[in-house]
Scaffold this motif. Structure first.
Motif, PDB file in Angstrom:
ATOM      1  N   ARG A  31       0.831  -1.207   0.000  1.00 60.06           N
ATOM      2  CA  ARG A  31       0.000   0.000   0.000  1.00 60.06           C
ATOM      3  C   ARG A  31       0.869   1.262   0.000  1.00 60.06           C
ATOM      4  N   TYR A 179       2.208  10.343   5.295  1.00 57.15           N
ATOM      5  CA  TYR A 179       0.990  10.417   6.107  1.00 57.15           C
ATOM      6  C   TYR A 179       1.118  11.450   7.228  1.00 57.15           C
ATOM      7  N   ALA A 207      -8.183  11.364  -0.191  1.00 58.03           N
ATOM      8  CA  ALA A 207      -8.316   9.908  -0.071  1.00 58.03           C
ATOM      9  C   ALA A 207      -9.085   9.373  -1.278  1.00 58.03           C
ATOM     10  N   TRP A 367      -1.226  -0.084   9.347  1.00 57.87           N
ATOM     11  CA  TRP A 367      -1.388   0.756   8.159  1.00 57.87           C
ATOM     12  C   TRP A 367      -2.445   0.178   7.229  1.00 57.87           C
ATOM     13  N   THR A 371      -5.853   2.074   5.850  1.00 59.83           N
ATOM     14  CA  THR A 371      -6.273   2.179   4.451  1.00 59.83           C
ATOM     15  C   THR A 371      -7.650   1.563   4.244  1.00 59.83           C
ATOM     16  N   CYS A 372      -7.988   0.553   5.036  1.00 66.60           N
ATOM     17  CA  CYS A 372      -9.285  -0.112   4.887  1.00 66.60           C
ATOM     18  C   CYS A 372     -10.422   0.655   5.557  1.00 66.60           C
ATOM     19  N   PHE A 375      -8.621   5.636   4.193  1.00 69.03           N
ATOM     20  CA  PHE A 375      -7.926   6.252   3.072  1.00 69.03           C
ATOM     21  C   PHE A 375      -8.048   5.542   1.733  1.00 69.03           C
ATOM     22  N   PHE A 377      -6.299   4.378  -0.964  1.00 67.50           N
ATOM     23  CA  PHE A 377      -4.929   4.491  -1.499  1.00 67.50           C
ATOM     24  C   PHE A 377      -4.480   3.201  -2.194  1.00 67.50           C
ATOM     25  N   TYR A 378      -5.394   2.459  -2.808  1.00 65.37           N
ATOM     26  CA  TYR A 378      -5.015   1.162  -3.380  1.00 65.37           C
ATOM     27  C   TYR A 378      -4.333   1.355  -4.730  1.00 65.37           C
ATOM     28  N   SER A 396      -7.107  -5.668  -3.821  1.00 63.56           N
ATOM     29  CA  SER A 396      -6.860  -4.892  -2.602  1.00 63.56           C
ATOM     30  C   SER A 396      -8.036  -4.976  -1.641  1.00 63.56           C
TER      31      SER A 396
END
Length: 500
Positions: A31, A179, A207, A367, A371-372, A375, A377-378, A396
């Motif tokens: 990621r 970040y 995001a 992290w 992201t899950c 954010f 960010f995939y 992802s």
């Protein structure tokens, strides 16, 4: 409330070191985050005992629930050697990795601190490094991990340090890269009464679920070496796809790329992970291309985009796929890996461990959770005009489900992304006294501010040819003029913030 140095038990330290050696299932870059975090540590030649000791303060577990009276100990560092009466407070914000005290004596922010006689602090982010708010990183406990809670930690920390060190009227500047750069800008948005200026380096402020722009920047970075590199990478990557279709081809791939396991073509997650890892050989190099990290214990800092493209363009090394395999061999050797581990199950098994003495100590699980939930960010291969294929968005999303549970699906992730952008403003944010430095080679600049318009109350610095957080590391005689000029501009802005 008293803070004192705290010693990490030897058994826990050894377990932490062991965990870093056994979580081989986690890719070198996941990621967009290398193991250890997105911000490296400057090289330092001093002795460990000369670094500031770990300091601790009691921090509220949930800042947004007064009924919850739970507290935990958060780590921070102090350097007061440059401070003179009336000087400002400088705070480096911790992020998705262990806070390192080397940053308290090295880096450009320390040079700024010397110029302005600043008192320097570094606050470690909750759930990373040694700052453990809960007994483990179970999904239930991770609900206290968010950027909002981290910003509230920082707000309390500022009030705490002002009282403890009697810095009641001193102006304050925050610093962050990647970040933490986002946190630096967001803190200025959410708590403008507590901060007088913010440096937000390489800070993604928008995001997104499908970060297709990431590989677009990688592709353009490869193009800087000439028109053939991308073509050779694309040809090699397509050849991998063709060889995957036959048993003999899969055996050939295992040998060529020194894979740890046989390829099961029916295991679509393994295949996607293989594709992703091959792309990762290029992603990490582009993201940190010539960034002057040279941090302690680091490897791979001598490998650049030029290095990889020289290999891919070298017809003397055979067909494009042979050169692709040569790049992979270089990366395996550089990172002391015996073989490429592309097993999806091994990766998920590592990322589902919740004990602090497991792979959770490294921070990849935390992290991944952010992201899950916040954010996205995939970095997928869904963009057509770039050389990589084979790891689409659903790959992802499936990782979120397999690590944290079925409810962490695309709908939940998108809701979290929407909330983040609504909460902080994304591209609509208009903070004052914030500077956004970004490098053109850094894929993360695609989610930040890189241009300036007349209605923007903040400053942007777009540094041609530099990579992720490059302006934060110590300067060198071979720095490009635009990087040197960027550092001067940041210094000037800090001076303006401190006098207005």
């Amino acid at each position: 409330m008293v803070d004192v140095p705290k010693v990490l038990p030897v058994t826990l330290f050894l377990a932490f070191v062991l965990s870093l050696s056994v979580n081989a299932g986690i890719p070198k870059i996941l990621r967009g985050r290398p193991k250890g975090g997105m911000l490296g540590v400057p090289k330092w030649h001093g002795k460990k005992e000369e670094l500031p000791p770990d300091m601790w303060l009691k921090q509220k577990l949930d800042h947004f629930n007064d009924a919850d009276t739970s507290y935990w100990e958060q780590r921070y560092f102090v350097n007061d050697t440059f401070y003179k009466d009336g000087g400002p407070i400088f705070i480096m914000i911790g992020g998705e990795g262990t806070a390192d005290p080397i940053w308290m004596v090295e880096g450009m922010w320390i040079e700024y601190a010397k110029s302005y006689n600043a008192m320097c602090f570094q606050l470690e982010h909750r759930y990373y490094g040694k700052s453990h708010p809960t007994e483990n990183t179970s999904v239930e406990n991770l609900r206290y991990l968010s950027s909002e809670q981290a910003l509230a930690d920082l707000a309390y920390f500022i009030r705490y340090t002002r009282d403890k060190y009697q810095l009641y009227h001193n102006k304050l500047i925050t610093f962050g890269g990647s970040y933490p750069g986002s946190l630096s800008a967001w803190f200025r948005v959410k708590y403008p009464h507590l901060v007088n200026g913010a440096v937000a380096t390489s800070a993604p402020i928008n995001a997104v679920l499908n970060f297709v722009e990431y590989l677009d920047v990688v592709s353009k970075a490869l193009d800087t070496t000439g028109p053939m590199c991308n073509k050779m990478v694309q040809t090699a990557h397509m050849t991998v796809g063709k060889l995957l279709q036959t048993d003999s081809g899969r055996k050939q791939l295992k040998k060529m790329f020194n894979l740890c396991d046989d390829i099961d073509i029916a295991n679509t997650e393994d295949v996607a992970n293989l594709y992703s890892n091959l792309a990762g050989n290029f992603e990490g190099v582009v993201q940190y291309n010539k960034d002057n990290r040279a941090f302690e214990g680091a490897v791979g800092t001598n490998i650049t985009v030029d290095t990889l493209c020289n290999i891919m363009n070298d017809v003397g090394r055979g067909d494009p796929i042979d050169r692709y395999a040569a790049v992979n061999a270089l990366m395996l050797t550089t990172y002391s890996e015996k073989c490429m581990d592309f097993s999806y199950k091994k990766m998920i098994d590592d990322l589902t461990k919740t004990d602090w003495n497991s792979s959770a100590a490294e921070g990849g699980r935390q992290w991944m959770y952010q992201t899950c939930t916040e954010f996205g960010f995939y970095q997928t291969s869904d963009l057509k005009d770039q050389p990589f294929t084979g790891f689409p968005l659903n790959f992802s999303i499936q990782q979120c489900i397999d690590i944290f549970g079925a409810k962490f699906n695309a709908d939940l992730i998108q809701k979290g992304i929407n909330r983040t952008n609504t909460n902080y403003g994304a591209y609509g944010m208009k903070p004052t006294k914030v500077v956004f430095p970004n490098g053109s080679i850094d894929p993360w600049h695609a989610l930040s501010f890189t241009t300036t318009s007349v209605d923007q109350p903040f400053t942007t610095i777009y540094i041609d040819g530099t990579a992720h957080c490059a302006n934060m590391y110590p300067s060198t005689p071979v720095d490009p003029p635009q990087l040197t000029e960027a550092r001067k501009t940041i210094n000037t802005l800090i001076g303006q913030w401190l006098t207005t």
